[in-house]
Design an enzyme around this catalytic site. Structure first.
Site, mmCIF file in Angstrom:
data_model
loop_
_atom_site.group_PDB
_atom_site.id
_atom_site.type_symbol
_atom_site.label_atom_id
_atom_site.label_comp_id
_atom_site.label_asym_id
_atom_site.label_seq_id
_atom_site.Cartn_x
_atom_site.Cartn_y
_atom_site.Cartn_z
ATOM 1 N N SER A 71 0.828 -1.205 0.000
ATOM 2 C CA SER A 71 0.000 0.000 0.000
ATOM 3 C C SER A 71 0.861 1.254 0.000
ATOM 4 C CB SER A 71 -0.960 0.002 1.189
ATOM 5 O OG SER A 71 -0.266 -0.076 2.406
ATOM 6 N N GLU A 72 2.024 1.197 0.683
ATOM 7 C CA GLU A 72 2.941 2.338 0.658
ATOM 8 C C GLU A 72 4.391 1.883 0.665
ATOM 9 O OE1 GLU A 72 -0.056 5.303 0.817
ATOM 10 O OE2 GLU A 72 0.011 3.497 2.028
ATOM 11 N N THR A 73 5.204 2.636 -0.072
ATOM 12 C CA THR A 73 6.652 2.538 0.030
ATOM 13 C C THR A 73 7.153 3.908 0.463
ATOM 14 O OG1 THR A 73 6.843 0.824 -1.670
ATOM 15 C CG2 THR A 73 8.805 2.144 -1.226
#
Length: 300
Positions: free
Chosen positions: A51-53
């Site tokens: 979902s996030e980096t």
């Protein structure tokens, strides 16, 4: 000759003390003096497909002596698989955990400079406390989102609809008679959900219910509220545990319950828990734990 270098990367499960629970984020420690293009940042995030980096970088004022072990101020950015976002709570927690637990940073508190302003993460026993701006909600005309609501649940279950303009999140409160099992059983078609609103005003939907004595954690402690979060507009069908959503939930439930501190759970399949505390000057503290599950190196 192409300039190649190694990029340290970690996967951290945020808002949990168990592996493979909570919300996973990839965290990259960009070496001093190295710059990654916007295209490369997005490609890495797409490759990681979480979902996030998050990308932690040294500030422009940093020197050769600056290090991830000793400095206490850094730049922080977050990318979903499809785009950059201005704020991500769980990836900020994961970033702080990377510095504290993997880089062995000696600071008690770290300031991240971001597109949402300065964000402070500090050690708190076995957890990490994040200091974020709170995101107020306003009443919203539910008739404008009738189709969207129908993709999520029976409109008869809806108690309240509000909107956070700062985050472009819609918050749907279900009736207090709704059970945890009913909340967890919601299974919207996320493609249809995304198609139900193409205005650009909505980038995510929070669905929440008020806690009660029967809605408890594994130790028997009751939650003050529980929630789920869907964000197909950002390439995330359902986010496991969302810090930014709780900056909205903090304002909503503060107004509804007249209290400043909450014990909350996000009821995704992975699930996770956090303590939410509204503090003065329009700020909210989110406290949770984190688990390191993967360390490695990207060859760029």
């Amino acid at each position: 000759m192409v300039d190649t270098f190694d990029l340290p990367i970690y996967t951290i499960d945020a808002f949990t003390d168990e592996p493979f629970c909570g919300n996973p984020a990839a965290v990259c420690l960009v070496p001093y003096g190295k710059n990654l293009s916007e295209e490369k940042l997005q490609k890495i995030a797409s490759e990681m497909n979480l979902s996030e980096t998050a990308y932690i970088e040294h500030l422009e004022t940093a020197t050769m002596e600056s290090s991830y072990k000793t400095s206490n101020e850094f730049k922080l950015r977050w990318f979903t698989p499809t785009n950059e976002v201005p704020l991500c709570g769980h990836a900020t927690l994961a970033s702080a955990a990377t510095l504290f637990f993997c880089a062995n940073n000696s600071s008690d508190a770290i300031t991240f400079h971001s597109k949402s302003g300065p964000l402070i993460a500090r050690r708190n026993g076995e957890g990490i406390t994040l200091d974020f701006p709170i995101n107020p909600v306003q009443p919203y005309d539910r008739q404008k989102v009738t189709s969207l609501i129908k993709e999520i649940c029976d409109p008869a279950l809806v108690e309240d609809v509000v909107y956070s303009s700062g985050t472009r999140k819609l918050l749907i409160r279900l009736k207090d008679s709704t059970t945890r099992e009913e909340l967890e059983s919601l299974s919207p078609d996320t493609r249809a959900l995304q198609a139900s609103d193409t205005s650009g005003d909505i980038k995510g939907v929070i669905v929440t219910i008020k806690g009660r004595e029967s809605i408890i954690d594994k130790s028997g402690k009751p939650y003050n509220f529980i929630s789920r979060y869907f964000a197909p507009w950002n390439g995330i069908p359902e986010d496991p545990v969302t810090g930014s959503a709780h900056t909205v939930l903090a304002d909503y439930w503060n107004k509804q319950l007249g209290r400043d501190e909450f014990y909350a759970r996000q009821c995704s399949k992975r699930g996770g828990e956090l303590i939410v505390k509204k503090v003065k000057a329009g700020r909210v503290e989110l406290t949770g734990r984190a688990r390191v599950v993967l360390t490695g190196t990207l060859k760029l």
